[in-house]
Design an enzyme around this catalytic site. Sequence first.
Site, mmCIF file in Angstrom:
data_model
loop_
_atom_site.group_PDB
_atom_site.id
_atom_site.type_symbol
_atom_site.label_atom_id
_atom_site.label_comp_id
_atom_site.label_asym_id
_atom_site.label_seq_id
_atom_site.Cartn_x
_atom_site.Cartn_y
_atom_site.Cartn_z
ATOM 1 N N SER A 1 0.686 -1.198 0.101
ATOM 2 C CA SER A 1 0.092 -0.048 0.046
ATOM 3 C C SER A 1 0.933 1.198 -0.122
ATOM 4 O O SER A 1 0.207 2.430 0.083
ATOM 5 C CB SER A 1 -1.007 -0.056 1.091
ATOM 6 O OG SER A 1 -0.201 -0.236 2.120
ATOM 7 N N ASN B 1 -2.802 -2.485 13.302
ATOM 8 C CA ASN B 1 -4.029 -2.322 13.108
ATOM 9 C C ASN B 1 -4.486 -1.221 13.750
ATOM 10 O O ASN B 1 -5.229 -0.486 13.382
ATOM 11 C CB ASN B 1 -4.667 -3.637 13.642
ATOM 12 C CG ASN B 1 -4.328 -5.074 12.942
ATOM 13 O OD1 ASN B 1 -3.671 -4.623 12.037
ATOM 14 N ND2 ASN B 1 -4.682 -6.037 13.424
ATOM 15 N N THR C 1 -39.534 25.525 -11.933
ATOM 16 C CA THR C 1 -39.657 24.448 -11.542
ATOM 17 C C THR C 1 -39.781 23.514 -12.793
ATOM 18 O O THR C 1 -40.266 23.912 -13.846
ATOM 19 C CB THR C 1 -40.787 24.268 -10.583
ATOM 20 O OG1 THR C 1 -41.990 24.389 -11.484
ATOM 21 C CG2 THR C 1 -40.695 25.028 -9.359
ATOM 22 N N HIS C 2 -39.264 22.118 -12.763
ATOM 23 C CA HIS C 2 -39.275 21.336 -13.951
ATOM 24 C C HIS C 2 -38.652 22.072 -15.190
ATOM 25 O O HIS C 2 -38.891 21.678 -16.244
ATOM 26 C CB HIS C 2 -40.938 20.908 -14.265
ATOM 27 C CG HIS C 2 -41.671 20.493 -13.290
ATOM 28 N ND1 HIS C 2 -42.014 19.022 -13.264
ATOM 29 C CD2 HIS C 2 -42.303 20.997 -12.103
ATOM 30 C CE1 HIS C 2 -42.669 18.937 -12.179
ATOM 31 N NE2 HIS C 2 -43.045 19.846 -11.655
ATOM 32 N N SER D 1 -12.071 24.610 -28.534
ATOM 33 C CA SER D 1 -12.206 23.371 -28.809
ATOM 34 C C SER D 1 -11.143 23.220 -29.921
ATOM 35 O O SER D 1 -10.592 23.981 -30.223
ATOM 36 C CB SER D 1 -13.675 23.370 -29.824
ATOM 37 O OG SER D 1 -13.370 22.399 -30.893
ATOM 38 N N LYS E 1 -15.703 28.152 -30.087
ATOM 39 C CA LYS E 1 -16.118 27.493 -29.220
ATOM 40 C C LYS E 1 -15.626 28.234 -27.635
ATOM 41 O O LYS E 1 -14.106 28.298 -27.683
ATOM 42 C CB LYS E 1 -15.781 26.030 -29.204
ATOM 43 C CG LYS E 1 -16.839 25.396 -29.851
ATOM 44 C CD LYS E 1 -18.372 25.666 -29.594
ATOM 45 C CE LYS E 1 -18.875 24.877 -28.454
ATOM 46 N NZ LYS E 1 -18.790 23.430 -28.322
ATOM 47 N N ASN F 1 -16.260 26.735 -23.999
ATOM 48 C CA ASN F 1 -16.808 25.872 -23.153
ATOM 49 C C ASN F 1 -16.675 25.967 -21.721
ATOM 50 O O ASN F 1 -15.714 26.209 -21.212
ATOM 51 C CB ASN F 1 -16.411 24.411 -23.397
ATOM 52 C CG ASN F 1 -16.649 24.262 -25.078
ATOM 53 O OD1 ASN F 1 -17.713 24.598 -25.600
ATOM 54 N ND2 ASN F 1 -15.876 23.470 -25.766
ATOM 55 N N GLU G 1 -18.672 22.271 -16.107
ATOM 56 C CA GLU G 1 -19.024 20.742 -16.284
ATOM 57 C C GLU G 1 -18.299 19.641 -15.422
ATOM 58 O O GLU G 1 -18.913 18.716 -15.130
ATOM 59 C CB GLU G 1 -18.635 20.444 -17.866
ATOM 60 C CG GLU G 1 -19.418 21.105 -18.975
ATOM 61 C CD GLU G 1 -18.986 21.015 -20.237
ATOM 62 O OE1 GLU G 1 -19.417 20.155 -20.929
ATOM 63 O OE2 GLU G 1 -17.973 21.728 -20.667
ATOM 64 N N TYR H 1 -9.807 -6.812 12.515
ATOM 65 C CA TYR H 1 -9.026 -6.586 11.267
ATOM 66 C C TYR H 1 -8.931 -7.473 10.296
ATOM 67 O O TYR H 1 -8.638 -8.600 10.453
ATOM 68 C CB TYR H 1 -7.857 -5.811 11.683
ATOM 69 C CG TYR H 1 -6.816 -5.328 10.478
ATOM 70 C CD1 TYR H 1 -7.204 -3.949 10.091
ATOM 71 C CD2 TYR H 1 -5.965 -6.047 9.521
ATOM 72 C CE1 TYR H 1 -6.643 -3.440 8.941
ATOM 73 C CE2 TYR H 1 -5.548 -5.664 8.347
ATOM 74 C CZ TYR H 1 -5.692 -4.272 8.159
ATOM 75 O OH TYR H 1 -5.381 -3.663 7.055
ATOM 76 N N GLN I 1 -7.614 -2.467 3.894
ATOM 77 C CA GLN I 1 -6.637 -1.578 3.047
ATOM 78 C C GLN I 1 -7.149 -0.986 2.167
ATOM 79 O O GLN I 1 -6.585 -0.006 1.696
ATOM 80 C CB GLN I 1 -5.414 -2.414 2.658
ATOM 81 C CG GLN I 1 -4.255 -1.842 1.894
ATOM 82 C CD GLN I 1 -2.980 -2.831 1.695
ATOM 83 O OE1 GLN I 1 -2.541 -3.060 2.898
ATOM 84 N NE2 GLN I 1 -2.868 -3.185 0.518
ATOM 85 N N LYS J 1 -8.095 3.174 1.867
ATOM 86 C CA LYS J 1 -7.178 4.519 1.546
ATOM 87 C C LYS J 1 -7.430 5.003 0.200
ATOM 88 O O LYS J 1 -7.751 6.250 0.052
ATOM 89 C CB LYS J 1 -5.854 4.088 1.913
ATOM 90 C CG LYS J 1 -5.592 4.334 3.284
ATOM 91 C CD LYS J 1 -4.361 3.800 3.772
ATOM 92 C CE LYS J 1 -4.425 3.052 5.158
ATOM 93 N NZ LYS J 1 -5.289 1.999 5.031
#
Lengths: 459, 459, 459, 459
Positions: D18, D105, D150-151, D272, D278, D280, D285, D312, D317, D320
Amino acid sequence: MTRLPDPQDPLFERLNSSLRFDRRLWPQDIAGSKAHLGSLRKLEVIDDEGLRTLDEGLDAVAAELDAGTFGFQDSDEDIHMAIERRLTELVGPFGGALHTGRSRNDQVATDLALYLRERATVARRLIVALMGRLLALAKEHSDWRMPGYTHLQRAQPVYLGHHLLAYFWMLERDEIRFAAAAGSTMAMPLGSGALAGLNWDLDREATAAELGFARPSPNSIDAVSNRDFALDYLHAATVCAMHLSRLGSELVIWSSDEFGFCETADEFASGSSIMPQKKNPDAAELLRAKAPRVTASLTTLLGVLHALPLAYAKDLQEDKEAVFDAVDTIELSLEAGERMLGGLRFDRERLAAAAADEMVAATDIADLLVRKGMPFRQAHGVVGGLVRTAIESGRTLSELSPEEVASHSELLGDDYYAALRDGASLDSKVSAGGTASARLAQQLDAADRVLETLRSDRD
Amino acid sequence: MTRLPDPQDPLFERLNSSLRFDRRLWPQDIAGSKAHLGSLRKLEVIDDEGLRTLDEGLDAVAAELDAGTFGFQDSDEDIHMAIERRLTELVGPFGGALHTGRSRNDQVATDLALYLRERATVARRLIVALMGRLLALAKEHSDWRMPGYTHLQRAQPVYLGHHLLAYFWMLERDEIRFAAAAGSTMAMPLGSGALAGLNWDLDREATAAELGFARPSPNSIDAVSNRDFALDYLHAATVCAMHLSRLGSELVIWSSDEFGFCETADEFASGSSIMPQKKNPDAAELLRAKAPRVTASLTTLLGVLHALPLAYAKDLQEDKEAVFDAVDTIELSLEAGERMLGGLRFDRERLAAAAADEMVAATDIADLLVRKGMPFRQAHGVVGGLVRTAIESGRTLSELSPEEVASHSELLGDDYYAALRDGASLDSKVSAGGTASARLAQQLDAADRVLETLRSDRD
Amino acid sequence: MTRLPDPQDPLFERLNSSLRFDRRLWPQDIAGSKAHLGSLRKLEVIDDEGLRTLDEGLDAVAAELDAGTFGFQDSDEDIHMAIERRLTELVGPFGGALHTGRSRNDQVATDLALYLRERATVARRLIVALMGRLLALAKEHSDWRMPGYTHLQRAQPVYLGHHLLAYFWMLERDEIRFAAAAGSTMAMPLGSGALAGLNWDLDREATAAELGFARPSPNSIDAVSNRDFALDYLHAATVCAMHLSRLGSELVIWSSDEFGFCETADEFASGSSIMPQKKNPDAAELLRAKAPRVTASLTTLLGVLHALPLAYAKDLQEDKEAVFDAVDTIELSLEAGERMLGGLRFDRERLAAAAADEMVAATDIADLLVRKGMPFRQAHGVVGGLVRTAIESGRTLSELSPEEVASHSELLGDDYYAALRDGASLDSKVSAGGTASARLAQQLDAADRVLETLRSDRD
Amino acid sequence: MTRLPDPQDPLFERLNSSLRFDRRLWPQDIAGSKAHLGSLRKLEVIDDEGLRTLDEGLDAVAAELDAGTFGFQDSDEDIHMAIERRLTELVGPFGGALHTGRSRNDQVATDLALYLRERATVARRLIVALMGRLLALAKEHSDWRMPGYTHLQRAQPVYLGHHLLAYFWMLERDEIRFAAAAGSTMAMPLGSGALAGLNWDLDREATAAELGFARPSPNSIDAVSNRDFALDYLHAATVCAMHLSRLGSELVIWSSDEFGFCETADEFASGSSIMPQKKNPDAAELLRAKAPRVTASLTTLLGVLHALPLAYAKDLQEDKEAVFDAVDTIELSLEAGERMLGGLRFDRERLAAAAADEMVAATDIADLLVRKGMPFRQAHGVVGGLVRTAIESGRTLSELSPEEVASHSELLGDDYYAALRDGASLDSKVSAGGTASARLAQQLDAADRVLETLRSDRD
């Protein structure tokens, strides 16, 4: 590169840049660019000399990437721009011709499709290797008795080889799933442009053939928005990882002192930092533990695609880390799993002693009664009574006297005791796919044939 | 039924009973039982009269279930026990013979496989209907101009028919995925017993053929532990629901006053309890909203299977509600989606006005420069400068004077203005799969052929 | 109800209607409406007679709902409209006054908040009951020895009571989490209108107080868009279900023949349809199996909320089935878990025999060396060598001769053998929170105090 | 380090190690070790000189890690062993004394708790900064009109400042959630040993105080098995990321040409590769796209913990990488989000023009009727009729003649036209939490006070 005059905010660069992870797509990006050059030549956007210049330039860039000498720059937004930037440094402004008739939107979809087709093939190869290992183990242990379990309770005895083959058939299905995932990558996005198609009538059929695609994608908007092929790969990886988690889980349980059915090789175990006696089946635990992470890659991409308007959106950049983590995880799991099984030792005595538990033959007594004309449900009840009598009096089933047995059903005589003899139950499981020796032999043959076919498919 | 003397705790019954939801499997359970009778007859466990008795008994039970007159009892743990219990009431203790050579473990896996094969077929049919609707819409709107988007920014103009077909091709892949899911159900678990096989050598090939399976499962332990076929169905449903969420999301955005591209039929819209003017695209919103729930069914089952030791465990009972909810959700979504699209009206003027934005032709100017010999990246920069000049002076690209244009590049003359004319861009997208009229016509033809094949496959 | 003249499409009604599941919110909806009437009276929208009429009308509706005699109609879109419809039938068009100054958007958010506050309280009560059961079991088994495990390998001996208390403390954290979830419901949405607030200056403080909220929500747009309180409940339920899955998993493993540590009461076990001897720990398996489904409710709602523009959207209707399923699942799991534990029998001999494994005292030998001056890492190595010697020669640690022991370290003498004596290890774990008897007694006291506080909090 | 003689298999090392990711825990590991030294000194396991030696040794190791000069080795399984290995190199075998009375542990659980307490504090700080930014924006735009939705349909007009504050209150709840997550880390695992406690009676209270914990954990088995604090952090991060996804989604929609409500600064936008025009909103996003990935970290850890026996297991492990990815993602999102908002420009004219849509005042007409005595539901119907008349005749509501209006209800006169005047609706939303100017001013004050408190809390 754009109409935007200002330099990007460093925080935005950190958020936006994908170079950190998408650099592993460089071989696919180079391959795609080289195939694209052929299109540009046919369209006479470049002439023979231009073709040669750009092709050799790409080779030089690839060589640097391969050798690890490529100098990435902070302003390289992604691997695609990094390669084009370096190409232009090497061959001059003419390098900018390469991006004619192409957008990053169709380029990146193409790169990812190529990449996943390769990784699906690798996964299939690793699966076949693991199937081979399981089959070899099953053959070695085809006549080792063990209890089969339902609800983790001893249920009916089986051969260890039979149990191991259960995983063989799971993996066979995984292989099919990865093959389907590879099939999902077969429509080439390249030639779709940003989303609407291109002002150039490229020979997409030829490029597709060159890059190993079956056909060009039929709709340019779909082509740049589509990540189904990644979802299919992730589904295959997720189900496969789940299978491995079941295998890992069983090995952990079987490695406990209480079961004592098997022991991993030292090379695949860890000790404890505090307890000197410990030998932990870490590899089996990690096989078990990896599945949720692969599932998470699948749900990440599904979540990103949820409700996303067409066509390309920057959100799609989140596909890569999810995919790459799943690729690395499943490949390592399959490879390590195969090696770990190679060093596994089973304990024949412990397995046999557990299988000798008479209770696991109870179904056979019921079937004995059925053969003598009793409806099964009634026979089940009779044997349930025998079991109760035995448990309440602290005896085994065969320790009940003939009189006691007959008091439950007069149909039971010596055959009652015969059915309880060690091993009798096991070889009575004669239905196709059952654990009886003859059936297991057939199954081993069938597995041999499957493996042979899978291996020859790959040649 | 067992050696356990005490009645079950009522809380345990609530936790344990699956009758509440698994009753919908009764047709599969009856079919499986009837096929199983054939096996028992061949094995001479029952004679001709017994066969007739049990077969007619099952018919009677089925008739009650079909008519809704079946009397379920609290003690019926699941649909399988309920049917056996009722059969025994009707034909006497001999009904208990039915469970010879069978366990609920292989029975329930068989029922679920049969069920999902049917539902996969239904999903395929609904998908084909929706594809048909999309294709019809695409034909109707094959020459309606609209802006294509990337990043939800106007990018390049496309035909509405081209955009709609993007969903056609997504659904084509969904159809393939459901077909694969149906294929996953083709190995019959029945005949595997509790886990080890059976004491009876049933003719599993014959039973498989009778029930429409391709073959018996090869390994009894795997057969009762396996839910891959359900995962494959759920994967197909999840990806399909995600596609519908993208469609729903676009319809919601297009229905906004600001876009004004389309309007749902009143029959598929809701008002507000407080705002009298509202007409909300609820159906589109719900199409969008259903995907996470289907994904959740998939992750539920994956979670249940995670680390689960072989063979059958009670945890597997958690497969059904997840599967049933996904089945109901995806079928309703597909059916309602198809009907909703049928009533959708697009606004030609709003679409055309948005498509007339000159900026979306900027790529064409760059390609114009490329045709005159400028490398694309350089051409991109030149046009970026023109765009900047236009924006900063508050004009459109065609409002720039010839002198201004030439100051950015002498290569640009009258053709600059021609390229900006409304529609010029659109029909210049001539690459295969692009939006140009001729290419779109080809795509519509291809879609027609696909649909024809799919429809005839089902006959 | 709206400007929309056409009847809704039946398919749309099926997709759109929430009455099937949201009817369980009727008590909250009635309570919210009754409190709202007070506001309308203060605003003089209604007079005293109007207040009485509507209040009595709501009582009559509630009585019908409570008695199960309420006549739902197909056109009732949800429970809110059903109640208003019935009220208007009972009191005439004046019933329509109730919806003054209110929208379904703030109404449904309020109902759900009220509902979840109640269910969080129920969950807390059930958790406390389960904690009580665990504490009682821990006291009963406070001096029963068993092996503690890491990696499912025997690691160090512990008291069973100590092990059982581990779950006590998990549940204490769950109780805190549910309390926090209840706290999340304390801002009242009612009075926010559709999204912008209302044309009426309602006394929101008073209504909040009447309904048990701490305060009105501060922002009307957030109020109708917010489902954080549901996410917090689902998080609490998810973590709690995960804890129960670990408990269930341990009970399944401990119930295996190989471990043989415990046996569930017959009332909480199932038999097999085919194997007469089986007694399966189904309740423990189902405790284990339910967690992924609760997680799925959480991810469903997170998925629905992902990228959803403000304010209310129909997608939010998908919150309810996810929430209700989680509520039912966690409440049943907690209640059944408590009862199941009540009937559990542990096997003192099997536990003690497993704990007598000398290997689990290896750490103590290492610590012995440390006390004599050896750095721990070196001591760990010495004991590792002793363990290796024992295993390779097929002996236990205490079967090694004093000479052999001394050859590994001269520091080891008689104290070596003393440390290996059964039980020595256990009571040497004297650190706070450790398993030594005195520490365990302290822990039991602490648990008593926690439980007392939790119980009195509820009074 | 253990009784295991063989070197580990390289594949196993790759699976098991790890160090690649857990090295970021070095500051917590050093801090924990230094505090542990104090315990060892009190226990007289080490003397003053030993204490000084080890303490200075740890400082030297920390200095190397901080400077990036620490030489990691392939055989370093994790950061804990790497630090101990290096310490021993620096101070000799005596370095091995450090691990007395400690296990990895309890060590790793302690490190992770310390780490997450710090990151929760960082998240809270970043949230407060973003709240400050939103409040500043809300003040700047407190009288800018826009349509509330709304909607995604225009519903009622609101002030932009009111809309922006909706996110302020979401983030306030996020801050509370991270504070709760920090609170979950307050029980110190250190001193629990491998699982059973230690042979040393460490002063855990003192060590806890030194490391900033509120108390030692009460049960050693729970302490090493518990990851609830990580789940609580991940829940906080997940909900916060979901909130940001809604903000990002709205900014993407508002940045479309059709809405045109706002524009990101160039520093936070991308161009782009193919379309020169463009710009963007990539940052928005990506804010939107990150939420599923954070959810995936949560579900990964929940999946890993599912059904995991105590105490444990190596599976833990897998906590993490999930946690670290969530930490990095949410911190970057919060920070980049704050900066991006700083450069955002809103378009007052576009917002006002959209808000001027008369339809959004329909509720006000209905409320007008209510004030004249008509029950709301009936008034809603009357206005629905007016809306229908207007739409069907292609007019706005104010273009209807007084006669037409009166034909729908005689109660409507000049006040009808007054209610439709631009802005009238907006300031009529006078309920607490509503958008009316006076209420918004109160809300801004309340937000100021909240922010002030949060800022001073941190001092």
